[in-house]
Design a protein around this motif. Structure first.
Motif, PDB file in Angstrom:
ATOM      1  N   ALA A  93     -38.491  -5.247  22.947  1.00  0.00           N
ATOM      2  CA  ALA A  93     -37.453  -4.769  23.865  1.00  0.00           C
ATOM      3  C   ALA A  93     -37.107  -5.822  24.913  1.00  0.00           C
ATOM      4  O   ALA A  93     -35.962  -5.892  25.375  1.00  0.00           O
ATOM      5  CB  ALA A  93     -37.897  -3.479  24.545  1.00  0.00           C
ATOM      6  N   LEU A  94     -38.075  -6.651  25.282  1.00  0.00           N
ATOM      7  CA  LEU A  94     -37.797  -7.723  26.242  1.00  0.00           C
ATOM      8  C   LEU A  94     -36.802  -8.727  25.667  1.00  0.00           C
ATOM      9  O   LEU A  94     -35.986  -9.291  26.396  1.00  0.00           O
ATOM     10  CB  LEU A  94     -39.090  -8.440  26.641  1.00  0.00           C
ATOM     11  N   LEU A  95     -36.878  -8.940  24.363  1.00  0.00           N
ATOM     12  CA  LEU A  95     -35.932  -9.845  23.709  1.00  0.00           C
ATOM     13  C   LEU A  95     -34.514  -9.296  23.819  1.00  0.00           C
ATOM     14  O   LEU A  95     -33.575 -10.031  24.103  1.00  0.00           O
ATOM     15  CB  LEU A  95     -36.306 -10.062  22.238  1.00  0.00           C
ATOM     16  N   ALA A  96     -34.365  -7.985  23.618  1.00  0.00           N
ATOM     17  CA  ALA A  96     -33.039  -7.369  23.703  1.00  0.00           C
ATOM     18  C   ALA A  96     -32.435  -7.583  25.088  1.00  0.00           C
ATOM     19  O   ALA A  96     -31.261  -7.941  25.211  1.00  0.00           O
ATOM     20  CB  ALA A  96     -33.132  -5.878  23.383  1.00  0.00           C
ATOM     21  N   ALA A  97     -33.231  -7.396  26.105  1.00  0.00           N
ATOM     22  CA  ALA A  97     -32.727  -7.604  27.465  1.00  0.00           C
ATOM     23  C   ALA A  97     -32.472  -9.085  27.720  1.00  0.00           C
ATOM     24  O   ALA A  97     -31.437  -9.461  28.287  1.00  0.00           O
ATOM     25  CB  ALA A  97     -33.720  -7.050  28.474  1.00  0.00           C
ATOM     26  N   GLY A  98     -33.391  -9.926  27.306  1.00  0.00           N
ATOM     27  CA  GLY A  98     -33.279 -11.362  27.557  1.00  0.00           C
ATOM     28  C   GLY A  98     -32.096 -12.007  26.871  1.00  0.00           C
ATOM     29  O   GLY A  98     -31.530 -12.983  27.376  1.00  0.00           O
ATOM     30  N   LEU A  99     -31.710 -11.499  25.725  1.00  0.00           N
ATOM     31  CA  LEU A  99     -30.564 -12.056  24.996  1.00  0.00           C
ATOM     32  C   LEU A  99     -29.232 -11.463  25.445  1.00  0.00           C
ATOM     33  O   LEU A  99     -28.181 -11.853  24.961  1.00  0.00           O
ATOM     34  CB  LEU A  99     -30.735 -11.822  23.490  1.00  0.00           C
ATOM     35  N   GLY A 100     -29.283 -10.495  26.336  1.00  0.00           N
ATOM     36  CA  GLY A 100     -28.058  -9.883  26.824  1.00  0.00           C
ATOM     37  C   GLY A 100     -27.598  -8.693  25.998  1.00  0.00           C
ATOM     38  O   GLY A 100     -26.542  -8.121  26.266  1.00  0.00           O
ATOM     39  N   LEU A 101     -28.378  -8.280  25.000  1.00  0.00           N
ATOM     40  CA  LEU A 101     -27.986  -7.149  24.157  1.00  0.00           C
ATOM     41  C   LEU A 101     -27.863  -5.873  24.986  1.00  0.00           C
ATOM     42  O   LEU A 101     -26.885  -5.131  24.860  1.00  0.00           O
ATOM     43  CB  LEU A 101     -28.998  -6.953  23.021  1.00  0.00           C
ATOM     44  N   GLU A 102     -28.836  -5.637  25.849  1.00  0.00           N
ATOM     45  CA  GLU A 102     -28.815  -4.440  26.686  1.00  0.00           C
ATOM     46  C   GLU A 102     -27.570  -4.440  27.587  1.00  0.00           C
ATOM     47  O   GLU A 102     -26.884  -3.425  27.717  1.00  0.00           O
ATOM     48  CB  GLU A 102     -30.098  -4.398  27.515  1.00  0.00           C
ATOM     49  N   LYS A 103     -27.273  -5.562  28.197  1.00  0.00           N
ATOM     50  CA  LYS A 103     -26.103  -5.673  29.071  1.00  0.00           C
ATOM     51  C   LYS A 103     -24.811  -5.481  28.270  1.00  0.00           C
ATOM     52  O   LYS A 103     -23.869  -4.825  28.728  1.00  0.00           O
ATOM     53  CB  LYS A 103     -26.098  -7.036  29.777  1.00  0.00           C
ATOM     54  N   TYR A 104     -24.762  -6.033  27.070  1.00  0.00           N
ATOM     55  CA  TYR A 104     -23.574  -5.863  26.227  1.00  0.00           C
ATOM     56  C   TYR A 104     -23.327  -4.382  25.923  1.00  0.00           C
ATOM     57  O   TYR A 104     -22.190  -3.908  25.978  1.00  0.00           O
ATOM     58  CB  TYR A 104     -23.714  -6.667  24.926  1.00  0.00           C
ATOM     59  N   LEU A 105     -24.396  -3.655  25.618  1.00  0.00           N
ATOM     60  CA  LEU A 105     -24.257  -2.217  25.369  1.00  0.00           C
ATOM     61  C   LEU A 105     -23.737  -1.502  26.611  1.00  0.00           C
ATOM     62  O   LEU A 105     -22.904  -0.597  26.520  1.00  0.00           O
ATOM     63  CB  LEU A 105     -25.583  -1.624  24.909  1.00  0.00           C
ATOM     64  N   ASP A 106     -24.215  -1.919  27.777  1.00  0.00           N
ATOM     65  CA  ASP A 106     -23.720  -1.342  29.027  1.00  0.00           C
ATOM     66  C   ASP A 106     -22.232  -1.620  29.215  1.00  0.00           C
ATOM     67  O   ASP A 106     -21.477  -0.735  29.630  1.00  0.00           O
ATOM     68  CB  ASP A 106     -24.487  -1.910  30.227  1.00  0.00           C
ATOM     69  N   ILE A 107     -21.817  -2.844  28.926  1.00  0.00           N
ATOM     70  CA  ILE A 107     -20.401  -3.194  29.050  1.00  0.00           C
ATOM     71  C   ILE A 107     -19.555  -2.313  28.136  1.00  0.00           C
ATOM     72  O   ILE A 107     -18.496  -1.813  28.529  1.00  0.00           O
ATOM     73  CB  ILE A 107     -20.186  -4.698  28.741  1.00  0.00           C
ATOM     74  N   LEU A 118     -43.493 -11.066  18.715  1.00  0.00           N
ATOM     75  CA  LEU A 118     -42.951 -10.090  19.666  1.00  0.00           C
ATOM     76  C   LEU A 118     -43.369  -8.672  19.302  1.00  0.00           C
ATOM     77  O   LEU A 118     -43.734  -7.874  20.164  1.00  0.00           O
ATOM     78  CB  LEU A 118     -41.425 -10.166  19.702  1.00  0.00           C
ATOM     79  N   GLY A 119     -43.292  -8.357  18.011  1.00  0.00           N
ATOM     80  CA  GLY A 119     -43.673  -7.018  17.558  1.00  0.00           C
ATOM     81  C   GLY A 119     -45.149  -6.745  17.778  1.00  0.00           C
ATOM     82  O   GLY A 119     -45.529  -5.664  18.236  1.00  0.00           O
ATOM     83  N   GLN A 120     -45.989  -7.711  17.471  1.00  0.00           N
ATOM     84  CA  GLN A 120     -47.432  -7.543  17.668  1.00  0.00           C
ATOM     85  C   GLN A 120     -47.768  -7.319  19.136  1.00  0.00           C
ATOM     86  O   GLN A 120     -48.667  -6.557  19.463  1.00  0.00           O
ATOM     87  CB  GLN A 120     -48.189  -8.770  17.156  1.00  0.00           C
ATOM     88  N   ASP A 121     -47.039  -7.993  20.009  1.00  0.00           N
ATOM     89  CA  ASP A 121     -47.299  -7.888  21.440  1.00  0.00           C
ATOM     90  C   ASP A 121     -46.568  -6.713  22.081  1.00  0.00           C
ATOM     91  O   ASP A 121     -46.701  -6.482  23.286  1.00  0.00           O
ATOM     92  CB  ASP A 121     -46.888  -9.183  22.149  1.00  0.00           C
ATOM     93  N   GLY A 122     -45.771  -5.990  21.288  1.00  0.00           N
ATOM     94  CA  GLY A 122     -45.022  -4.856  21.821  1.00  0.00           C
ATOM     95  C   GLY A 122     -43.937  -5.275  22.805  1.00  0.00           C
ATOM     96  O   GLY A 122     -43.619  -4.534  23.725  1.00  0.00           O
TER      97      GLY A 122
END
Length: 107
Positions: A72-86, A65-69
């Motif tokens: 951040a997609l992982l964060a969204a895909g795992l719900g981390l981004e949504k959790y921060l929004d909540i 994931l890091g090599q491919d840049g």
């Protein structure tokens, strides 16, 4: 394997050394966060009996994931981004701010 070693003195010393807790250098908040996250990972390995092959497969996945840049997609895909929004929505509501435009795409 099903052994539990997280609470041993050896593992606790390793965790302390890994985050460099005894040093005055470095950011204290970062050390606190890293100790918690690494400790939770160690505990999960114990509790879920995660194998070395599974750990290294995860490391390989994160490296890719890091090599491919695309980490951040992982964060969204795992719900981390949504959790921060909540969390931010709850903080807003606690101070009387309600409604408005959603922070991210709704799931």
């Amino acid at each position: 394997m099903s052994v539990k070693v997280f609470d041993t003195q050896e593992v606790q010393a390793l965790l302390k050394a890994a985050v460099n807790l005894d040093s005055k250098d470095g950011n204290g908040r970062f050390k606190q966060i890293l100790q918690r996250l690494l400790g939770d990972l160690f505990k999960a390995i114990d509790d879920l009996d995660i194998t070395p092959d599974e750990v290294w497969a995860g490391v390989t996945y994160l490296n890719k994931l890091g090599q491919d840049g695309e980490a951040a997609l992982l964060a969204a895909g795992l719900g981390l981004e949504k959790y921060l929004d909540i969390r931010m929505d709850a903080a807003d509501k606690a101070i009387g701010i309600d409604g408005g435009t959603p922070r991210t795409i709704e799931v």
